[in-house]
Design a protein around this motif. Structure first.
Motif, PDB file in Angstrom:
ATOM      1  N   LEU A 298       8.052   4.512  -8.597  1.00  0.00           N
ATOM      2  CA  LEU A 298       9.605   4.785  -9.254  1.00  0.00           C
ATOM      3  C   LEU A 298      10.216   4.231  -8.292  1.00  0.00           C
ATOM      4  CD1 LEU A 298      10.713   3.773 -11.499  1.00  0.00           C
ATOM      5  CD2 LEU A 298      11.013   6.577 -11.196  1.00  0.00           C
ATOM      6  N   ASP A 299      10.586   5.452  -7.017  1.00  0.00           N
ATOM      7  CA  ASP A 299      11.440   5.636  -5.726  1.00  0.00           C
ATOM      8  C   ASP A 299      10.870   4.882  -5.118  1.00  0.00           C
ATOM      9  OD1 ASP A 299       9.607   6.828  -4.334  1.00  0.00           O
ATOM     10  OD2 ASP A 299      10.027   9.197  -4.373  1.00  0.00           O
ATOM     11  N   ARG A 300      10.252   3.929  -4.676  1.00  0.00           N
ATOM     12  CA  ARG A 300      10.212   3.007  -4.213  1.00  0.00           C
ATOM     13  C   ARG A 300       9.159   3.129  -2.829  1.00  0.00           C
ATOM     14  NH1 ARG A 300       9.793   1.014  -8.454  1.00  0.00           N
ATOM     15  NH2 ARG A 300      10.137  -1.371  -9.122  1.00  0.00           N
ATOM     16  N   GLY A 301       8.772   4.650  -2.696  1.00  0.00           N
ATOM     17  CA  GLY A 301       9.071   5.285  -1.354  1.00  0.00           C
ATOM     18  C   GLY A 301      10.323   6.231  -0.363  1.00  0.00           C
ATOM     19  N   ASP A 302      11.538   5.785  -1.462  1.00  0.00           N
ATOM     20  CA  ASP A 302      12.831   6.191  -0.276  1.00  0.00           C
ATOM     21  C   ASP A 302      13.136   6.135  -1.503  1.00  0.00           C
ATOM     22  OD1 ASP A 302      15.034   6.738   1.185  1.00  0.00           O
ATOM     23  OD2 ASP A 302      14.234   5.024   1.900  1.00  0.00           O
TER      24      ASP A 302
ATOM     25  N   ARG B 107      13.367  -3.793   3.073  1.00  0.00           N
ATOM     26  CA  ARG B 107      12.232  -2.255   3.486  1.00  0.00           C
ATOM     27  C   ARG B 107      11.492  -2.878   2.367  1.00  0.00           C
ATOM     28  NH1 ARG B 107      11.251   2.035   1.495  1.00  0.00           N
ATOM     29  NH2 ARG B 107      11.747   2.068  -0.584  1.00  0.00           N
ATOM     30  N   ILE B 108      11.584  -2.883   1.145  1.00  0.00           N
ATOM     31  CA  ILE B 108      10.114  -2.904   0.446  1.00  0.00           C
ATOM     32  C   ILE B 108       9.261  -3.738   0.168  1.00  0.00           C
ATOM     33  CG2 ILE B 108       9.704  -3.035  -2.387  1.00  0.00           C
ATOM     34  CD1 ILE B 108      12.896  -1.802  -3.150  1.00  0.00           C
ATOM     35  N   ARG B 109       9.850  -5.226   0.625  1.00  0.00           N
ATOM     36  CA  ARG B 109       9.102  -6.741   1.125  1.00  0.00           C
ATOM     37  C   ARG B 109       8.217  -5.419   1.973  1.00  0.00           C
ATOM     38  NH1 ARG B 109      10.275 -11.217  -0.198  1.00  0.00           N
ATOM     39  NH2 ARG B 109       8.150 -13.203   0.858  1.00  0.00           N
ATOM     40  N   ALA B 110       9.070  -5.339   2.968  1.00  0.00           N
ATOM     41  CA  ALA B 110       7.749  -5.028   4.678  1.00  0.00           C
ATOM     42  C   ALA B 110       6.830  -3.532   3.361  1.00  0.00           C
ATOM     43  CB  ALA B 110       9.000  -4.571   5.794  1.00  0.00           C
ATOM     44  N   ALA B 111       7.357  -2.654   3.666  1.00  0.00           N
ATOM     45  CA  ALA B 111       6.850  -1.915   2.667  1.00  0.00           C
ATOM     46  C   ALA B 111       4.824  -2.388   1.841  1.00  0.00           C
ATOM     47  CB  ALA B 111       7.243  -1.081   2.353  1.00  0.00           C
ATOM     48  N   MET B 112       5.482  -3.505   1.000  1.00  0.00           N
ATOM     49  CA  MET B 112       4.336  -4.274   0.297  1.00  0.00           C
ATOM     50  C   MET B 112       3.471  -4.727   1.041  1.00  0.00           C
ATOM     51  SD  MET B 112       4.397  -2.507  -2.679  1.00  0.00           S
ATOM     52  CE  MET B 112       3.950  -4.733  -3.933  1.00  0.00           C
ATOM     53  N   GLN B 113       4.114  -5.040   2.213  1.00  0.00           N
ATOM     54  CA  GLN B 113       3.467  -5.488   3.049  1.00  0.00           C
ATOM     55  C   GLN B 113       1.676  -5.215   3.601  1.00  0.00           C
ATOM     56  OE1 GLN B 113       6.395  -7.920   4.979  1.00  0.00           O
ATOM     57  NE2 GLN B 113       4.880 -10.066   3.826  1.00  0.00           N
ATOM     58  N   THR B 114       2.024  -3.741   4.076  1.00  0.00           N
ATOM     59  CA  THR B 114       0.664  -3.096   4.485  1.00  0.00           C
ATOM     60  C   THR B 114       0.149  -2.328   3.740  1.00  0.00           C
ATOM     61  OG1 THR B 114       2.665  -0.536   4.725  1.00  0.00           O
ATOM     62  CG2 THR B 114       2.979  -2.746   5.972  1.00  0.00           C
ATOM     63  N   GLY B 115      -1.172  -1.859   4.565  1.00  0.00           N
ATOM     64  CA  GLY B 115      -2.115  -1.213   4.527  1.00  0.00           C
ATOM     65  C   GLY B 115      -2.617  -0.845   2.663  1.00  0.00           C
TER      66      GLY B 115
ATOM     67  N   ALA C   1      -0.684  -3.420  -0.089  1.00  0.00           N
ATOM     68  CA  ALA C   1      -0.931  -4.604   0.317  1.00  0.00           C
ATOM     69  C   ALA C   1      -2.085  -5.232  -0.573  1.00  0.00           C
ATOM     70  CB  ALA C   1      -1.012  -5.004   1.548  1.00  0.00           C
ATOM     71  N   LYS C   2      -2.886  -4.411  -0.504  1.00  0.00           N
ATOM     72  CA  LYS C   2      -4.433  -4.552  -0.859  1.00  0.00           C
ATOM     73  C   LYS C   2      -4.334  -4.233  -2.772  1.00  0.00           C
ATOM     74  CE  LYS C   2      -9.540  -2.283  -1.204  1.00  0.00           C
ATOM     75  NZ  LYS C   2      -9.583  -1.619  -0.864  1.00  0.00           N
ATOM     76  N   ARG C   3      -3.069  -3.178  -3.548  1.00  0.00           N
ATOM     77  CA  ARG C   3      -3.073  -2.919  -4.478  1.00  0.00           C
ATOM     78  C   ARG C   3      -2.511  -4.476  -5.015  1.00  0.00           C
ATOM     79  NH1 ARG C   3      -4.464  -1.684  -9.261  1.00  0.00           N
ATOM     80  NH2 ARG C   3      -3.105  -0.909 -10.353  1.00  0.00           N
ATOM     81  N   LEU C   4      -1.880  -4.711  -4.053  1.00  0.00           N
ATOM     82  CA  LEU C   4      -0.581  -5.750  -5.331  1.00  0.00           C
ATOM     83  C   LEU C   4      -2.217  -7.522  -5.054  1.00  0.00           C
ATOM     84  CD1 LEU C   4       2.557  -7.205  -3.785  1.00  0.00           C
ATOM     85  CD2 LEU C   4       0.527  -8.429  -3.566  1.00  0.00           C
ATOM     86  N   SER C   5      -2.337  -7.128  -3.918  1.00  0.00           N
ATOM     87  CA  SER C   5      -3.624  -8.122  -3.948  1.00  0.00           C
ATOM     88  C   SER C   5      -4.268  -8.494  -5.466  1.00  0.00           C
ATOM     89  CB  SER C   5      -4.458  -8.070  -2.632  1.00  0.00           C
ATOM     90  OG  SER C   5      -5.128  -9.885  -3.416  1.00  0.00           O
TER      91      SER C   5
END
Length: 180
Positions: free
Chosen positions: A61-65, A79-87, A90-94
């Motif tokens: 909910l706090d988007r990690g920050d 910042r959120i976009r960058a966080a969503m593209q890692t680890g 990114a796997k969960r988004l897919s």
């Protein structure tokens, strides 16, 4: 099959259009939902499928920050976009995008009309015409909408996509999109 009272017409809506409580801190424009959008579809007997919020599912909910709201919206969205593209994010988004595509496939296979996928413009994930990157609002799809679009293309399914923002003339934009 499915010869009952249902309209057999659905739209897929970004989670935040139905639940403003799920979006990143400092970005809600309504206390609960885009009521005008919901009423629009219900008044036309169009079912609403709420897509998952990829940011909530991947970052919380706090988007990690917890201090995210202290930054301008487009900076926080970047910042959120960058966080969503890692680890794992990114796997969960897919996986979430694949789940949406599977649902659309099921409706399609049973002769339901999937009238559209409707996102939230400026969102780093659910934007359709615009998203956030490089600390600004830019043309293009968010990460989640891009993954859904790619999944639909792989399946050979065509579903129109539309992005909404609270500053839009929502009814006019929906009427034009659906040609209703």
């Amino acid at each position: 099959m499915f010869n009952d009272g249902r309209s057999k017409r659905v739209v897929f809506l970004a989670h935040c259009l139905l639940n403003q409580n799920a979006i990143s801190d400092g970005t809600a424009v309504y206390p609960a939902a885009f009521r005008e959008v919901i009423d629009y579809f219900l008044n036309k007997d169009i079912g609403i499928v709420q897509m998952p919020c990829p940011e909530f599912c991947c970052l919380g909910l706090d988007r990690g920050d917890p201090a995210g709201a202290s930054r301008p919206v487009v900076e926080e969205n970047t910042r959120i976009r960058a966080a969503m593209q890692t680890g794992q994010a990114a796997k969960r988004l897919s996986q979430l995008a694949d789940d949406v595509v599977r649902q659309i496939r099921a409706y399609h296979d049973h002769s339901f009309a999937v009238l559209g996928v409707i996102g939230a413009n400026r969102s780093p994930n659910c934007g359709v015409e615009t998203t956030s990157a490089r600390d600004m609002e830019v043309s293009g799809k968010g990460l989640f909408m891009e993954a859904v679009a790619q999944g639909l293309a792989r399946e050979g399914i065509t579903v129109p996509m539309l992005g909404l923002k609270s500053t839009d003339d929502l009814i006019k934009k929906l009427d034009q999109f659906l040609n209703l």
